[in-house]
Design an enzyme around this catalytic site. Structure first.
Site, PDB file in Angstrom:
ATOM      1  CG  ASP A  36      40.018  42.222  36.848  1.00  0.00           C
ATOM      2  OD1 ASP A  36      40.565  42.284  36.108  1.00  0.00           O
ATOM      3  OD2 ASP A  36      39.677  40.388  37.594  1.00  0.00           O
TER       4      ASP A  36
HETATM    5  C1  BGC Z   1      39.639  39.693  33.772  1.00  0.00           C
HETATM    6  C2  BGC Z   1      40.998  40.011  34.302  1.00  0.00           C
HETATM    7  C3  BGC Z   1      41.656  40.636  32.936  1.00  0.00           C
HETATM    8  C4  BGC Z   1      41.646  41.631  32.926  1.00  0.00           C
HETATM    9  C5  BGC Z   1      41.939  42.599  31.515  1.00  0.00           C
HETATM   10  C6  BGC Z   1      38.905  41.082  33.528  1.00  0.00           C
HETATM   11  O1  BGC Z   1      37.706  40.983  33.026  1.00  0.00           O
HETATM   12  O2  BGC Z   1      39.407  39.301  35.089  1.00  0.00           O
HETATM   13  O3  BGC Z   1      41.887  38.547  34.544  1.00  0.00           O
HETATM   14  O4  BGC Z   1      43.629  40.737  33.332  1.00  0.00           O
HETATM   15  O5  BGC Z   1      39.963  41.570  32.319  1.00  0.00           O
HETATM   16  O6  BGC Z   1      41.543  42.217  30.215  1.00  0.00           O
END
Ligand code: BGC
Length: 729
Positions: A275
């Site tokens: 993430d």
């Molecule tokens: C979130 C993810 C997301 C990623 C990309 C993160 O802050 O937890 O779920 O896919 O950002 O946007």
């Protein structure tokens, strides 16, 4: 040299072609080029986390990034892809990722809402349409499905998942993967899915986003991991790590999760992405002393691609030269990443998702909007309907009151991809569209969603006094759920409760339309409203879909997939709890209960009313016991005893009465959504095998234990017809 290969002829041949291509690339790639493939950067188009750097075009050109997210449209992605395939040494195409969570341009209900449909075909179709639209705009990878089990409604991200239940969550997870990926990733309208957030992110202490997770291995394996396993079994191409630690180890540095379970036990062959900057976050977690060490922990744990953290980008080469990580680990990661690019057909044609004609034709087609309206209606849950306050008669004059009553912006909910809220239908417009020019409807906001202003209240009270029926659209703004949107108080925000109390005093029938991304604690609404319809954030077609339900053009059939507490003090609250040694007994003080509240929720898991009624009868078990090689059939007859046709979600639960480890009071093991004409009866039969009765014992072995089981068939988790059987040795 542009790497172009012909279409694979059969699986073995295709596999060897793929291996040949990837092996030949690995042989000529420099360390920097390999690390580039393991690096994912955001474009500057959309912000989904803290931004760190923006020189991504130069990084593509120099082969230092092989993946971009938050970039879409054919024009823009073609420009970036062109740099990758025409200006880099090895011409390796980019993969484009984006959070296509519940629709891309046509926005469907938030995933929690969709899950309440219990309709796997409709859910798969929604993902299919989202993929088709996203692929037409140059996207080939979605950061979905989010399959985190959510047992704590304070956590704003319950909006993105399928609720609290592992069995249902696993079925929905697989349906979403199938919808996004289709049968063949090489098709121009399929995109690779990403099971996230691995793992147990939803078990965050106190429901606070990013918070600590401390969990037994049994609960991890039984409750939180199965939806991920279902994704792996459905062929999901990628996994995303979670932000949280589990028992002291952050997920992005957790070899037990990523290697032992995912890659070894489950045999996952795709790649693992972190993430957003979660490798970097191992420093504040207190797990790595600096970025370089964090990168080493991540690679050694099994992280293949670094999202936005620039850790592999800045430090991995040094770690390699110091022998802290091995070239084998790097090669394995690169192989997995190139493998997915290959599966998408990008080596064959890097521009296959970049066709301007298709982009024009696929976006927000009429059939996409119709499907969104259909799923939206199926997602709504009728929580209360005293004296058949609903459906409404078209002749009644309406006072439409509430901060969400004529709102478009919030209808598309959190994580609404490239959705344009200006295209969303408000409830006010939805009702007007249904009733046409005869509509007798007055709209008054009454108050804002979340402040303490009272200036609009008097007008709303006056409007209520003049109408036959009041519809109140109450709830949260879209930004009050989703990421970084935990709430400590999950009642109605702002002055909405006061507004409701004032309107009730007027004495007209009040129908509440809830719009929210999580369960709300609303005991006063339950006490005083005539009807309550939970609509979540139901997407582009929200207003039209809600009007269909309010006026009886669709008979509600949704059932809650997450428990609604009476008060935040009951959290965590979920249906498959344990019994304790002192289960609730109203006549015995020394049993497990509160002094100031019942133990029961306001609305249980599986609950939802209809405009008709259903009666369950003729419960039958075909035998009193069965053994490990056999199965047992459990059935009941369901009759539509009302005057309207309708759909009912028939639910099967079991209770393992005694085990070597204690078992939940109920566990969902099957469901069937059936259509019944008014007066019609159908018998629903479920088959149970020993494999449906398994759990992880103290040696972490998945097994069923002989003994007595209770079994229930009913319309929700709180009630049902009951029988018992034995699993014999
Ligand atoms: C979130 C993810 C997301 C990623 C990309 C993160 O802050 O937890 O779920 O896919 O950002 O946007």
């Amino acid at each position: 040299m542009l790497l172009v290969l012909g279409a694979p002829v059969n699986i073995t041949k295709a596999q060897s072609r793929k291996d040949k291509l990837i092996d030949s690339l690995l042989k000529v790639m420099t360390i920097d080029e390999k690390i580039g493939q393991m690096t994912l950067f955001t474009s500057d188009w959309d912000v989904t986390g803290p931004t760190m750097r923006s020189n991504y075009k130069e990084d593509i050109r120099s082969g230092k990034t092989g993946a971009i997210f938050n970039a879409f449209t054919v024009k823009y992605n073609r420009e970036l892809q062109k740099i990758a395939v025409e200006e880099t040494r090895l011409h390796i195409p980019l993969i484009f990722g984006y959070d296509v969570i519940h629709g891309h341009r046509t926005i469907f209900p938030i995933p929690l809402g969709e899950s309440a449909s219990w309709d796997l075909d409709a859910i798969e179709k929604s993902a299919r349409i989202a993929a088709t639209e996203a692929a037409a705009e140059g996207i080939n990878w979605t950061f979905a499905p989010m399959v985190d089990i959510g047992r704590d409604p304070r956590w704003g991200r319950v909006a993105e998942g399928a609720g609290e239940d592992t069995y249902l969550g696993s079925k929905i997870a697989a349906a979403r993967v199938k919808g996004f990926q289709g049968n063949d990733l090489r098709n121009y309208n399929t995109i690779v899915a990403c099971a996230k957030h691995f793992a147990a992110y939803g078990a965050a202490e106190a429901g606070r986003d990013y918070s600590t997770v401390d969990i037994s291995e049994n609960t991890l394996r039984e409750v939180y991991l199965p939806p991920f396993k279902a994704c792996a079994d459905a062929g999901v191409g990628t996994f995303m790590t979670s932000f949280n630690e589990i028992n002291g180890v952050p997920s992005s540095g957790n070899p037990f999760l990523l290697k032992t379970i995912l890659k070894d036990e489950w045999g996952f062959k795709g790649f693992v992405v972190t993430d957003y900057t979660s490798i970097n976050e191992m420093i504040p977690h207190g797990f790595a002393k600096d970025e370089k060490e964090a990168g080493e922990e991540a690679l050694n744990a099994g992280v293949d691609m670094d999202m936005q953290g620039a850790i592999y980008y800045n430090h991995l080469k040094t770690s390699l030269s110091e022998g802290k990580v091995s070239m084998d680990e790097v090669n394995d990661a690169v192989k997995r990443i190139l493998g997915i690019k290959y599966d998408l057909g990008l080596f064959e044609d890097p521009y296959r998702y970049l066709d301007a004609e298709r982009e024009k034709n696929e976006i927000m087609r009429k059939e996409n909007l119709d499907a969104a309206q259909d799923v939206a209606r199926k997602s709504m849950v009728l929580l209360k309907n005293k004296n058949e306050a609903l459906p409404l008669r078209k002749e009644s004059s309406i006072a439409l009151i509430g901060p969400l009553a004529h709102d478009q912006q919030d209808m598309i909910g959190p994580w609404s991809a490239a959705g344009d809220w200006k295209k969303a239908i408000s409830l006010y417009d939805g009702i007007r569209m249904k009733l046409g020019s005869d509509a007798k409807i007055v709209y008054e906001k009454g108050c804002n969603i979340n402040d303490d202003s009272t200036q609009y209240m008097a007008r709303a009270i006056a409007a209520a006094g003049k109408a036959d029926v009041v519809i109140m659209a109450l709830g949260e703004s879209a930004q009050m759920s989703g990421e970084a949107a935990s709430r400590a108080d999950i009642g109605l925000p702002g002055m909405q409760q006061q507004l409701f109390n004032e309107i009730i005093k007027v004495g007209k029938p009040v129908v509440v339309v809830l719009m929210n991304g999580r369960p709300l604690a609303i005991p006063e609404l339950d006490r005083n409203a005539n009807a309550i319809l939970e609509t979540w954030f139901s997407g582009t077609m929200a207003g039209a879909a809600i009007a269909d339900v309010l006026y009886g053009d669709y008979n509600p059939s949704g059932k809650l997939t997450i428990t609604f507490p009476r008060s935040v003090g009951q959290i965590p609250i979920y249906y498959n709890e344990k019994n304790t040694g002192r289960p609730f007994d109203a006549n015995n003080k020394y049993t497990s209960k509160y002094l100031d509240l019942p133990n029961t929720p306001l609305y249980p898991f599986g609950y939802g009313l209809s405009y008709t009624t259903y009666k369950y009868s003729n419960f039958n078990l075909d035998k009193p016991y069965f053994n490990f090689n056999d199965s047992i059939h459990v059935s009941a007859t369901v009759t539509n005893t009302g005057k309207r046709d309708g759909e009912e979600v028939v639910q099967l639960y079991i209770h393992d009465v005694t085990g070597s480890l204690t078992r939940p009071v109920k566990e969902l093991k099957g469901f069937r959504k059936i259509f019944l004409k008014a007066g019609e009866s159908k018998t629903v039969t479920f088959t149970l095998h020993a494999s449906d009765l398994t759990f992880y014992n103290s040696k972490m072995k998945l097994q069923a234990e002989p003994g007595q089981f209770e079994v229930f068939i009913g319309s929700d988790s709180a009630e049902g017809l009951k029988g018992t059987f034995e699993l014999a040795k």
